[in-house]
Design a protein around this motif. Structure first.
Motif, PDB file in Angstrom:
ATOM      1  N   PRO A  21       0.986  -1.342   0.570  1.00 54.18           N
ATOM      2  CA  PRO A  21      -0.174   0.195   0.587  1.00 54.18           C
ATOM      3  C   PRO A  21       0.520   1.413   0.088  1.00 54.18           C
ATOM      4  O   PRO A  21       2.067   1.578   0.453  1.00 54.18           O
ATOM      5  CB  PRO A  21      -0.965  -0.538   1.244  1.00 54.18           C
ATOM      6  N   THR A  22       0.314   2.352  -0.870  1.00 52.34           N
ATOM      7  CA  THR A  22       1.203   3.835  -0.915  1.00 52.34           C
ATOM      8  C   THR A  22      -0.122   5.085  -1.597  1.00 52.34           C
ATOM      9  O   THR A  22      -1.357   4.343  -1.554  1.00 52.34           O
ATOM     10  CB  THR A  22       2.074   3.362  -1.950  1.00 52.34           C
ATOM     11  N   LEU A  93      -4.138   9.282   4.683  1.00 52.30           N
ATOM     12  CA  LEU A  93      -3.063   9.300   4.018  1.00 52.30           C
ATOM     13  C   LEU A  93      -1.604   9.270   4.405  1.00 52.30           C
ATOM     14  O   LEU A  93      -1.354   8.939   4.358  1.00 52.30           O
ATOM     15  CB  LEU A  93      -2.942  10.529   2.947  1.00 52.30           C
ATOM     16  N   ALA A  94      -1.419  10.108   5.829  1.00 48.50           N
ATOM     17  CA  ALA A  94       0.126  10.223   6.079  1.00 48.50           C
ATOM     18  C   ALA A  94       0.226   8.464   6.983  1.00 48.50           C
ATOM     19  O   ALA A  94       1.839   8.189   6.717  1.00 48.50           O
ATOM     20  CB  ALA A  94      -0.072  11.089   7.522  1.00 48.50           C
ATOM     21  N   SER A  95      -0.756   7.757   7.136  1.00 54.06           N
ATOM     22  CA  SER A  95      -0.160   6.756   7.300  1.00 54.06           C
ATOM     23  C   SER A  95      -0.843   5.293   7.017  1.00 54.06           C
ATOM     24  O   SER A  95      -0.339   4.237   7.039  1.00 54.06           O
ATOM     25  CB  SER A  95      -0.941   6.479   8.991  1.00 54.06           C
ATOM     26  N   LEU A  96      -1.432   5.487   6.161  1.00 52.92           N
ATOM     27  CA  LEU A  96      -2.239   4.686   5.475  1.00 52.92           C
ATOM     28  C   LEU A  96      -3.005   3.474   6.761  1.00 52.92           C
ATOM     29  O   LEU A  96      -4.226   2.325   6.304  1.00 52.92           O
ATOM     30  CB  LEU A  96      -1.816   4.196   4.554  1.00 52.92           C
ATOM     31  N   THR A  97      -4.132   4.390   7.612  1.00 51.75           N
ATOM     32  CA  THR A  97      -4.263   3.447   8.487  1.00 51.75           C
ATOM     33  C   THR A  97      -5.552   4.832   8.749  1.00 51.75           C
ATOM     34  O   THR A  97      -5.774   5.877   8.209  1.00 51.75           O
ATOM     35  CB  THR A  97      -3.538   3.542   9.648  1.00 51.75           C
ATOM     36  N   GLY A  98      -6.828   3.733   9.701  1.00 50.74           N
ATOM     37  CA  GLY A  98      -7.932   4.754   9.627  1.00 50.74           C
ATOM     38  C   GLY A  98      -8.951   3.742  10.852  1.00 50.74           C
ATOM     39  O   GLY A  98      -8.450   2.788  11.047  1.00 50.74           O
ATOM     40  N   THR A  99     -10.457   3.776  10.618  1.00 53.24           N
ATOM     41  CA  THR A  99     -11.672   3.680  10.757  1.00 53.24           C
ATOM     42  C   THR A  99     -12.340   2.389   9.480  1.00 53.24           C
ATOM     43  O   THR A  99     -12.140   3.864   8.697  1.00 53.24           O
ATOM     44  CB  THR A  99     -12.314   3.473  11.913  1.00 53.24           C
ATOM     45  N   GLY A 100     -12.871   2.028  10.270  1.00 58.19           N
ATOM     46  CA  GLY A 100     -13.795   1.497   9.060  1.00 58.19           C
ATOM     47  C   GLY A 100     -15.172   0.699  10.022  1.00 58.19           C
ATOM     48  O   GLY A 100     -14.609   0.171  11.117  1.00 58.19           O
ATOM     49  N   ARG A 101     -16.028   0.412   8.883  1.00 58.31           N
ATOM     50  CA  ARG A 101     -17.523  -0.219   9.939  1.00 58.31           C
ATOM     51  C   ARG A 101     -17.591  -1.092   8.664  1.00 58.31           C
ATOM     52  O   ARG A 101     -18.197  -0.662   7.172  1.00 58.31           O
ATOM     53  CB  ARG A 101     -18.012   0.267  10.054  1.00 58.31           C
ATOM     54  N   LEU A 102     -19.303  -1.915   8.435  1.00 58.75           N
ATOM     55  CA  LEU A 102     -19.264  -2.109   7.352  1.00 58.75           C
ATOM     56  C   LEU A 102     -21.365  -2.168   8.311  1.00 58.75           C
ATOM     57  O   LEU A 102     -21.079  -2.237   9.204  1.00 58.75           O
ATOM     58  CB  LEU A 102     -19.487  -3.939   7.420  1.00 58.75           C
ATOM     59  N   ALA A 103     -22.049  -1.566   7.276  1.00 56.42           N
ATOM     60  CA  ALA A 103     -23.654  -1.513   7.487  1.00 56.42           C
ATOM     61  C   ALA A 103     -23.976  -2.350   6.394  1.00 56.42           C
ATOM     62  O   ALA A 103     -24.407  -2.931   4.987  1.00 56.42           O
ATOM     63  CB  ALA A 103     -23.677  -0.227   7.267  1.00 56.42           C
TER      64      ALA A 103
END
Length: 113
Positions: A21-22, A93-103
């Motif tokens: 990932p980039t 974008l700086a870390s290519l991390t975050g939070t996510g979920r499904l609905a």
């Protein structure tokens, strides 16, 4: 509802998916490809999901791809273990991390697509 789907409904940590990932790869996927990969990291071994972007629900306006800063808001539909779901993700974008979920999706919502 499948057990995995049920676990992924709660907001949790994610990383951009893919082999390497980039920021440039994320720009390409959100632009010309219109298909992204995200990995939920808190399942056994991680769960990587790919989905076509819902362009109307996706927001790239806070992203500066040239400088690798800001965030992207990604949304798209997919089927996970026979459950029709929408993936909702915020990636820094700086870390290519975050939070996510499904609905969970209603059948009528998918018929419009």
């Amino acid at each position: 509802m499948n057990d995995l789907t049920e676990r992924l409904i709660a907001s949790q940590p994610i990383v951009m998916g893919g082999a390497e990932p980039t920021v440039e790869e994320l720009r390409k996927r959100t632009g010309e490809m219109g298909y992204v990969l995200v990995k939920f990291t808190e399942t056994r071994g991680g769960t990587e999901l790919g989905f076509p972007l819902d362009r109307e629900a996706t927001d790239l306006s806070q992203a500066d791809f040239d400088n690798g800063t800001g965030t992207v808001h990604l949304e798209g539909h997919l089927v996970l273990n026979d459950d029709r779901v929408r993936c909702i993700a915020e990636i820094d974008l700086a870390s290519l991390t975050g939070t996510g979920r499904l609905a969970l999706e209603e059948k009528s919502e998918l018929a419009v697509q």
